[in-house]
Design a protein around this motif. Structure first.
Motif, PDB file in Angstrom:
ATOM      1  N   ALA A 197       0.837  -1.206   0.000  1.00 34.86           N
ATOM      2  CA  ALA A 197       0.000   0.000   0.000  1.00 34.86           C
ATOM      3  C   ALA A 197       0.870   1.253   0.000  1.00 34.86           C
ATOM      4  O   ALA A 197       1.838   1.361   0.754  1.00 34.86           O
ATOM      5  CB  ALA A 197      -0.913   0.005   1.226  1.00 34.86           C
TER       6      ALA A 197
ATOM      7  N   THR B  30       4.479   1.820  -5.650  1.00 34.71           N
ATOM      8  CA  THR B  30       4.242   1.413  -7.029  1.00 34.71           C
ATOM      9  C   THR B  30       5.444   0.630  -7.534  1.00 34.71           C
ATOM     10  O   THR B  30       6.476   0.534  -6.869  1.00 34.71           O
ATOM     11  CB  THR B  30       4.002   2.623  -7.947  1.00 34.71           C
ATOM     12  OG1 THR B  30       5.145   3.487  -7.888  1.00 34.71           O
ATOM     13  CG2 THR B  30       2.757   3.394  -7.529  1.00 34.71           C
TER      14      THR B  30
ATOM     15  N   GLN C  18       0.411  -0.470  -9.711  1.00 40.03           N
ATOM     16  CA  GLN C  18       0.217  -0.837  -8.301  1.00 40.03           C
ATOM     17  C   GLN C  18       0.114  -2.355  -8.131  1.00 40.03           C
ATOM     18  O   GLN C  18      -0.050  -2.841  -7.023  1.00 40.03           O
ATOM     19  CB  GLN C  18      -1.045  -0.156  -7.774  1.00 40.03           C
ATOM     20  CG  GLN C  18      -0.943   1.360  -7.727  1.00 40.03           C
ATOM     21  CD  GLN C  18      -2.257   2.003  -7.331  1.00 40.03           C
ATOM     22  OE1 GLN C  18      -3.256   1.913  -8.050  1.00 40.03           O
ATOM     23  NE2 GLN C  18      -2.269   2.645  -6.181  1.00 40.03           N
TER      24      GLN C  18
ATOM     25  N   ASP D 194      -6.171  -2.313 -14.043  1.00 33.70           N
ATOM     26  CA  ASP D 194      -7.258  -1.691 -14.794  1.00 33.70           C
ATOM     27  C   ASP D 194      -7.618  -2.492 -16.039  1.00 33.70           C
ATOM     28  O   ASP D 194      -8.452  -2.078 -16.838  1.00 33.70           O
ATOM     29  CB  ASP D 194      -6.890  -0.262 -15.193  1.00 33.70           C
ATOM     30  CG  ASP D 194      -5.600  -0.201 -16.020  1.00 33.70           C
ATOM     31  OD1 ASP D 194      -5.005  -1.271 -16.299  1.00 33.70           O
ATOM     32  OD2 ASP D 194      -5.185   0.916 -16.377  1.00 33.70           O
TER      33      ASP D 194
ATOM     34  N   MET E 169      -5.296  -4.069   0.356  1.00 33.59           N
ATOM     35  CA  MET E 169      -5.281  -3.067  -0.700  1.00 33.59           C
ATOM     36  C   MET E 169      -4.687  -3.638  -1.979  1.00 33.59           C
ATOM     37  O   MET E 169      -3.550  -4.108  -1.996  1.00 33.59           O
ATOM     38  CB  MET E 169      -4.461  -1.860  -0.248  1.00 33.59           C
ATOM     39  CG  MET E 169      -4.344  -0.759  -1.285  1.00 33.59           C
ATOM     40  SD  MET E 169      -5.903   0.092  -1.597  1.00 33.59           S
ATOM     41  CE  MET E 169      -6.031   1.093  -0.119  1.00 33.59           C
TER      42      MET E 169
ATOM     43  N   GLY F  96      -4.451  -2.086  -5.657  1.00 33.95           N
ATOM     44  CA  GLY F  96      -4.747  -0.974  -6.543  1.00 33.95           C
ATOM     45  C   GLY F  96      -5.842  -0.099  -5.980  1.00 33.95           C
ATOM     46  O   GLY F  96      -5.753   0.405  -4.850  1.00 33.95           O
ATOM     47  N   THR F  97      -6.918   0.072  -6.742  1.00 36.26           N
ATOM     48  CA  THR F  97      -8.039   0.902  -6.296  1.00 36.26           C
ATOM     49  C   THR F  97      -9.075   0.106  -5.500  1.00 36.26           C
ATOM     50  O   THR F  97     -10.115   0.654  -5.120  1.00 36.26           O
ATOM     51  CB  THR F  97      -8.737   1.550  -7.505  1.00 36.26           C
ATOM     52  OG1 THR F  97      -9.211   0.513  -8.381  1.00 36.26           O
ATOM     53  CG2 THR F  97      -7.771   2.456  -8.263  1.00 36.26           C
ATOM     54  N   PHE F  98      -8.804  -1.183  -5.261  1.00 33.87           N
ATOM     55  CA  PHE F  98      -9.711  -2.022  -4.482  1.00 33.87           C
ATOM     56  C   PHE F  98      -9.203  -2.062  -3.034  1.00 33.87           C
ATOM     57  O   PHE F  98      -8.191  -2.705  -2.751  1.00 33.87           O
ATOM     58  CB  PHE F  98      -9.781  -3.431  -5.066  1.00 33.87           C
ATOM     59  CG  PHE F  98     -10.307  -3.476  -6.472  1.00 33.87           C
ATOM     60  CD1 PHE F  98     -11.665  -3.640  -6.706  1.00 33.87           C
ATOM     61  CD2 PHE F  98      -9.452  -3.342  -7.563  1.00 33.87           C
ATOM     62  CE1 PHE F  98     -12.161  -3.684  -8.009  1.00 33.87           C
ATOM     63  CE2 PHE F  98      -9.939  -3.385  -8.859  1.00 33.87           C
ATOM     64  CZ  PHE F  98     -11.296  -3.554  -9.080  1.00 33.87           C
ATOM     65  N   PRO F  99      -9.876  -1.413  -2.103  1.00 31.62           N
ATOM     66  CA  PRO F  99      -9.308  -1.226  -0.767  1.00 31.62           C
ATOM     67  C   PRO F  99      -9.243  -2.479   0.095  1.00 31.62           C
ATOM     68  O   PRO F  99      -8.437  -2.545   1.032  1.00 31.62           O
ATOM     69  CB  PRO F  99     -10.229  -0.175  -0.135  1.00 31.62           C
ATOM     70  CG  PRO F  99     -11.522  -0.320  -0.863  1.00 31.62           C
ATOM     71  CD  PRO F  99     -11.155  -0.700  -2.263  1.00 31.62           C
TER      72      PRO F  99
ATOM     73  N   ASP G 195     -14.768  -6.905  -6.951  1.00 29.32           N
ATOM     74  CA  ASP G 195     -14.438  -6.309  -5.653  1.00 29.32           C
ATOM     75  C   ASP G 195     -14.831  -7.285  -4.548  1.00 29.32           C
ATOM     76  O   ASP G 195     -15.988  -7.715  -4.464  1.00 29.32           O
ATOM     77  CB  ASP G 195     -15.203  -4.989  -5.502  1.00 29.32           C
ATOM     78  CG  ASP G 195     -14.728  -4.145  -4.333  1.00 29.32           C
ATOM     79  OD1 ASP G 195     -14.401  -4.717  -3.268  1.00 29.32           O
ATOM     80  OD2 ASP G 195     -14.694  -2.906  -4.469  1.00 29.32           O
TER      81      ASP G 195
END
Length: 370
Positions: free
Chosen positions: A71, A74, A83, A101, A333, A335-338, A360
């Motif tokens: 987290a 990169t 990420q 992505d 965590m 990437g954008t998925f917490p 998710d």
């Protein structure tokens, strides 16, 4: 007279049943039978999807593996700052690497690779590396690759590392596991024969040292190692999900977690098997290819507990998943998925070649009440 015959027949039946139970004790279901399955199968939406594999009009995309940077950090792959990445096999052509992505970052034209797995923080030549391995049906063994997550080279990519030749007729299923500092590979032949290799890289090039061989019984593919509990989970396609010891001296002793038994929890073929660590809980997720669904067991207790099943429906940026095969999962965590994701293979990709869908983990947890 009639009462006596009935009594004797009942006694004989009870004895035969007792003998059968004792004979099959080592293969009795390990899951809790007190937990009834929830009604139906819940639906969760796909968050997004990867680019399709290049092999069109064929059973091509097969199995994914997920790596995520710590987290707040990169890494570099394929000239991009990432990420994390998803490794995915095109079993007709080679190995893809996608961003979180869904964009394609790298492709290795390695031929007939079937299943893929990875382990991070493996010391190779004095550096912590990500080791990626895949079952190779062309060269008959295990293909190995390295990725350096700390490299600042703009051209940093996954690179070939070595190969472990096997005596299996058709390498099929594959997973990696760590026992302390040791890295091991489990290779499963399509006929259900299995080999366990310790990967030794003290000389620079990796060597596979066979430490165990056993027979599963019939066609098998999906597998995953729980490093923490030293358990190995294998999906036998027509029979169900099995739990083995991961220890080299574990032999072929096993326990049935769930059979293909008409309960509706698993519908043949049983395919991909993945591990999800969610804080202090660990779950095993299994592809139930026969009805395009996924079953979930919590496995951090004394015995696996069935927690339900789900299907992946269409989302804003992805179509629904059908005929699913490989699966991987990663908590925390990503990437954008917490709180984590799962990645699954999709058989019918809205008219295109096959690809992988991302979900998710929070959606699954919410739908199943985990």
């Amino acid at each position: 007279m009639t009462l006596t015959l009935h009594y004797r027949f009942g006694l004989m039946t009870a004895c035969l049943l007792l003998m059968a139970v004792n004979a099959c004790a080592s293969e009795a279901p390990e899951s809790s039978t007190a937990d009834a399955p929830p009604a139906g199968t819940v639906a969760v939406p796909a968050a997004l999807e990867t680019k399709a594999v290049a092999t069109a009009n064929a059973d091509a995309a097969d199995d994914p593996a997920i790596w995520a940077a710590a987290a707040g950090t990169t890494a570099i792959l394929g000239g991009e700052t990432v990420q994390g990445f998803i490794a995915g096999t095109d079993k007709k052509a080679g190995l893809y690497f996608y961003g979180l992505d869904g964009r394609e970052l790298q492709f290795l034209p390695e031929g007939l690779l079937n299943n893929v797995d990875l382990r991070e923080d493996v010391s190779v030549a004095g550096r912590k590396q990500v080791v990626i391995g895949a079952s190779d049906r062309g060269r008959m063994g295990v293909a190995l690759y390295l990725y350096d997550p700390s490299s600042t080279d703009p051209a940093n990519q996954v690179r070939r590392w070595g190969f472990i030749r096997s005596d299996l007729d058709e390498p099929y299923g594959f997973c990696l596991g760590k026992s302390g500092a040791e890295l091991h590979a489990i290779l499963i032949g399509k006929d259900g024969q299995a080999r366990q290799y310790r990967i030794d890289s003290t000389g620079g090039e990796p060597r596979g040292i066979e430490v165990r061989r056993f027979a599963i019984g019939s066609q098998s593919e999906g597998c995953v190692v729980d490093d923490g509990s030293a358990r190995l989970y294998i999906g036998e396609e027509a029979k169900g999900l099995w739990s083995y010891s991961f220890a080299p001296d574990g032999g072929d002793q096993r326990k049935l977690v769930q059979g293909v038994d008409g309960s509706g929890r698993l519908v043949a073929d049983v395919e991909g098997v993945a591990l999800m660590r969610d804080a202090d809980r660990t779950f095993v997720l299994v592809s139930s290819q026969g009805d395009s669904a996924f079953a979930v067991w919590q496995v951090n207790g004394k015995a696996p507990i069935y927690r339900g099943r789900f299907k992946v429906g269409a989302g804003v940026d992805a179509d629904a998943v059908s005929g699913t095969d490989g699966i991987d999962a990663r908590g925390g965590m990503v990437g954008t998925f917490p709180e984590g994701i799962i990645v699954v293979q999709d058989d019918e990709n809205d008219g295109q070649a096959q690809n992988f869908k991302l979900v998710d983990w929070r959606e699954i947890r919410r739908a199943l009440g985990l």
